[in-house]
Design a protein around this motif. Sequence first.
Motif, PDB file in Angstrom:
ATOM      1  N   GLU A  58      50.920 -93.608 -37.389  1.00 21.37           N
ATOM      2  CA  GLU A  58      49.585 -93.830 -36.827  1.00 21.37           C
ATOM      3  C   GLU A  58      48.524 -93.132 -37.675  1.00 21.37           C
ATOM      4  N   ARG A  59      48.824 -91.911 -38.098  1.00 19.97           N
ATOM      5  CA  ARG A  59      47.859 -91.144 -38.870  1.00 19.97           C
ATOM      6  C   ARG A  59      47.609 -91.783 -40.232  1.00 19.97           C
ATOM      7  N   GLU A  61      48.022 -94.929 -40.829  1.00 18.93           N
ATOM      8  CA  GLU A  61      47.621 -96.318 -40.581  1.00 18.93           C
ATOM      9  C   GLU A  61      48.590 -97.308 -41.228  1.00 18.93           C
ATOM     10  N   LYS A 180      40.648 -95.487 -46.806  1.00 17.75           N
ATOM     11  CA  LYS A 180      42.057 -95.747 -46.504  1.00 17.75           C
ATOM     12  C   LYS A 180      42.875 -94.476 -46.707  1.00 17.75           C
ATOM     13  N   SER A 184      48.905 -95.342 -47.299  1.00 16.19           N
ATOM     14  CA  SER A 184      48.682 -96.656 -46.682  1.00 16.19           C
ATOM     15  C   SER A 184      48.376 -97.734 -47.702  1.00 16.19           C
ATOM     16  N   ASN A 211      54.295-100.690 -44.916  1.00 16.02           N
ATOM     17  CA  ASN A 211      53.904-101.747 -43.983  1.00 16.02           C
ATOM     18  C   ASN A 211      54.894-102.906 -43.989  1.00 16.02           C
TER      19      ASN A 211
END
Length: 390
Positions: A58-59, A61, A180, A184, A211
Amino acid sequence: MNAPLGSAGKTSNVPLLDVNRGNAPLREEFIAALTRVVDSGRFLFGPDVTQLERSVAERCEVEHAIGCASGSDALLLALMALDITDYDEVIVPSFTFFATASAVTRVGATPVFVDIAPATFNLDPACLERAITSRTKAIIAVHLFGQCADMTSILAIAKAHNIPVIEDAAQAIDAKHGGKPACSMGTIGCLSFYPTKNLGGMGDGGMLTTNDGALAERLRLFAAHGMNPRYHHRVIGINSRLDTLQAAVLNVKLQHLAQWGQQRTQNALGYHAGLTSSGLHHTLGLPIALPGNEHVWNQYTVRIPNGQRNMVKQRLNEAGIGSEVYYPIPLHLQECYRSLGYRPGSLPETERAAEEVLSLPIFPELTSAEQQTVIARLDELLLPRRAMAA
């Protein structure tokens, strides 16, 4: 800023880093978290590991975060999951910790060292394109000292050549480039939880981010001896797990990371103001955060030119002030990489940085008085040189 140094002419001790000072206020929280793990008996794959993976994802992203045993293992696992192997080349900066390049060698590939941009100490995109060959299978971009590399340029070059980018963000959790977060932007991100990092555990620990769901599964597979299901080995992996005890400690500390980051930033601003007002900025090269970057200041690294760095470090040490040289010997000049054919002068900006850099105390709990002591001592040491230059 010639502040008095005391009757004996020496400062009180100012450590480069004070891990105990940072941990002490959280002692009871650590004990409670560790007790829960001990009572559960789930020392591997416990709920604290899952919680930390979710929080880091989450941190940063990203969709997936995978715990592992260290930041060094994170780099190794990233290369393994991307099928980097013999005869492949991986482009890396030479001005970085040894693990960045050793991971490449450990999978049988060849590190191709490139020079840095002097303003940030990070990989210079202008040198990147020239280093790409038909054997280039990955690029490792290191976010050194807490500032992201120029990922906009690096990713554009990598995309044009269809080359995956690994982010070595061992020193840069919470740093940002163009809004960003570190870890990420590339194909895979790598984090370290070594005790000296901005988010440090009580031993080794690491994390991978991506991702790509399929790539996340490969990373987990390689970190677990390539085994899935049990006793069925689909690939030859390694044993690299984030212990639940480490995850429990890191979950406690993660709640304070933003505050610590603000304190580091304030300390960086304090150095900039103090070193500028004293006129030391004419003698020292001060670190900067480039526009569009959010620096998290794992290190506050100045440049001391004209062959004076080692003298200054020694005198600071004699005065009880901690400092460190990261990194005195560039990787391309290390004995173990001699066979690659690099020679002094091959990467001039990297070699100049290795001769000039000195990192000063910037840990979150550093007091204003301690910081002024560092500045005052530097002022005394470098005043004669400033006078000669005037």
